[in-house]
Design a protein around this motif. Structure first.
Motif, PDB file in Angstrom:
ATOM      1  N   ASP A  20      -2.986  -0.885  -3.603  1.00 14.56           N
ATOM      2  CA  ASP A  20      -2.512  -2.207  -3.190  1.00 14.56           C
ATOM      3  C   ASP A  20      -1.201  -2.520  -3.903  1.00 14.56           C
ATOM      4  OD1 ASP A  20      -4.711  -2.796  -1.538  1.00 14.56           O
ATOM      5  OD2 ASP A  20      -5.896  -3.466  -3.249  1.00 14.56           O
ATOM      6  N   TYR A  21      -0.196  -2.888  -3.118  1.00 15.25           N
ATOM      7  CA  TYR A  21       1.092  -3.312  -3.670  1.00 15.25           C
ATOM      8  C   TYR A  21       1.152  -4.821  -3.656  1.00 15.25           C
ATOM      9  CZ  TYR A  21       2.627   1.526  -3.276  1.00 15.25           C
ATOM     10  OH  TYR A  21       2.755   2.879  -3.419  1.00 15.25           O
ATOM     11  N   PRO A  22       1.897  -5.462  -4.573  1.00 15.83           N
ATOM     12  CA  PRO A  22       2.706  -4.832  -5.610  1.00 15.83           C
ATOM     13  C   PRO A  22       1.829  -4.173  -6.666  1.00 15.83           C
ATOM     14  CG  PRO A  22       2.760  -7.209  -5.874  1.00 15.83           C
ATOM     15  CD  PRO A  22       1.994  -6.925  -4.612  1.00 15.83           C
ATOM     16  N   ALA A  23       2.393  -3.126  -7.288  1.00 12.54           N
ATOM     17  CA  ALA A  23       1.671  -2.366  -8.301  1.00 12.54           C
ATOM     18  C   ALA A  23       2.613  -2.020  -9.440  1.00 12.54           C
ATOM     19  CB  ALA A  23       1.104  -1.090  -7.691  1.00 12.54           C
ATOM     20  N   SER A  24       2.092  -2.060 -10.649  1.00 12.84           N
ATOM     21  CA  SER A  24       2.891  -1.685 -11.818  1.00 12.84           C
ATOM     22  C   SER A  24       2.882  -0.167 -11.972  1.00 12.84           C
ATOM     23  CB  SER A  24       2.306  -2.321 -13.078  1.00 12.84           C
ATOM     24  OG  SER A  24       1.052  -1.718 -13.380  1.00 12.84           O
ATOM     25  N   ARG A  25       3.735   0.326 -12.834  1.00 15.18           N
ATOM     26  CA  ARG A  25       3.756   1.764 -13.107  1.00 15.18           C
ATOM     27  C   ARG A  25       2.381   2.223 -13.585  1.00 15.18           C
ATOM     28  NH1 ARG A  25       7.258   3.562 -17.962  1.00 15.18           N
ATOM     29  NH2 ARG A  25       5.526   2.544 -18.988  1.00 15.18           N
ATOM     30  N   ASP A  26       1.764   1.461 -14.473  1.00 16.70           N
ATOM     31  CA  ASP A  26       0.448   1.849 -14.979  1.00 16.70           C
ATOM     32  C   ASP A  26      -0.595   1.872 -13.863  1.00 16.70           C
ATOM     33  OD1 ASP A  26       1.503   2.156 -17.513  1.00 16.70           O
ATOM     34  OD2 ASP A  26       0.767   0.226 -18.248  1.00 16.70           O
ATOM     35  N   ASP A  27      -0.511   0.916 -12.929  1.00 15.19           N
ATOM     36  CA  ASP A  27      -1.418   0.914 -11.777  1.00 15.19           C
ATOM     37  C   ASP A  27      -1.237   2.189 -10.956  1.00 15.19           C
ATOM     38  OD1 ASP A  27      -2.359  -1.659 -12.434  1.00 15.19           O
ATOM     39  OD2 ASP A  27      -0.915  -2.636 -11.085  1.00 15.19           O
ATOM     40  N   LEU A  28       0.024   2.580 -10.749  1.00 21.00           N
ATOM     41  CA  LEU A  28       0.323   3.777  -9.963  1.00 21.00           C
ATOM     42  C   LEU A  28      -0.243   5.026 -10.632  1.00 21.00           C
ATOM     43  CD1 LEU A  28       4.047   2.966  -9.114  1.00 21.00           C
ATOM     44  CD2 LEU A  28       2.096   2.754  -7.565  1.00 21.00           C
ATOM     45  N   VAL A  29      -0.027   5.134 -11.942  1.00 22.53           N
ATOM     46  CA  VAL A  29      -0.527   6.300 -12.683  1.00 22.53           C
ATOM     47  C   VAL A  29      -2.046   6.337 -12.614  1.00 22.53           C
ATOM     48  CG1 VAL A  29      -0.734   7.338 -14.981  1.00 22.53           C
ATOM     49  CG2 VAL A  29       1.471   6.451 -14.207  1.00 22.53           C
ATOM     50  N   LEU A  45       5.333  10.171 -12.614  1.00 24.95           N
ATOM     51  CA  LEU A  45       5.060   8.747 -12.425  1.00 24.95           C
ATOM     52  C   LEU A  45       5.225   7.991 -13.741  1.00 24.95           C
ATOM     53  CD1 LEU A  45       1.996   8.729 -10.015  1.00 24.95           C
ATOM     54  CD2 LEU A  45       4.245   7.732  -9.566  1.00 24.95           C
ATOM     55  N   ARG A  46       4.830   8.605 -14.845  1.00 29.47           N
ATOM     56  CA  ARG A  46       4.965   7.949 -16.149  1.00 29.47           C
ATOM     57  C   ARG A  46       6.427   7.767 -16.552  1.00 29.47           C
ATOM     58  NH1 ARG A  46       0.414  11.686 -17.515  1.00 29.47           N
ATOM     59  NH2 ARG A  46      -1.454  10.382 -17.489  1.00 29.47           N
ATOM     60  N   LYS A  47       7.330   8.530 -15.957  1.00 30.34           N
ATOM     61  CA  LYS A  47       8.761   8.452 -16.291  1.00 30.34           C
ATOM     62  C   LYS A  47       9.501   7.360 -15.525  1.00 30.34           C
ATOM     63  CE  LYS A  47       9.162  13.386 -17.261  1.00 30.34           C
ATOM     64  NZ  LYS A  47       9.721  14.649 -16.748  1.00 30.34           N
ATOM     65  N   ILE A  48       8.916   6.846 -14.441  1.00 27.22           N
ATOM     66  CA  ILE A  48       9.635   5.820 -13.681  1.00 27.22           C
ATOM     67  C   ILE A  48       9.637   4.521 -14.476  1.00 27.22           C
ATOM     68  CG2 ILE A  48       9.142   6.929 -11.452  1.00 27.22           C
ATOM     69  CD1 ILE A  48       7.062   4.742 -10.909  1.00 27.22           C
TER      70      ILE A  48
END
Length: 66
Positions: A20-29, A45-48
């Protein structure tokens, strides 16, 4: 093992399907991890930048820059 330090955005999006968006980098990882993403995808993903992403295109743009 193939040396593929930068998986392509299509590979990455496969692991973000259903988030589900919006999503933070941590959510994506976290989501990619739950989907079985390999370490190359997770590392990239951790580098973005740590910010809110409003959709898959925003993630793909940052992912391709990392």
């Amino acid at each position: 093992m193939a040396d593929n330090p930068n998986p392509n955005p299509i590979q990455m999006q496969k692991y973000l399907s259903g988030i589900d968006y919006p999503a933070s980098r941590d959510d994506l990882v976290r989501h990619a991890e739950q989907q079985g993403a390999d370490s190359d995808v997770l590392d990239n993903l951790r580098k973005i930048p740590d910010r809110e992403y409003n959709g898959p295109n925003a993630v793909s743009q940052e992912f391709s820059r990392s």
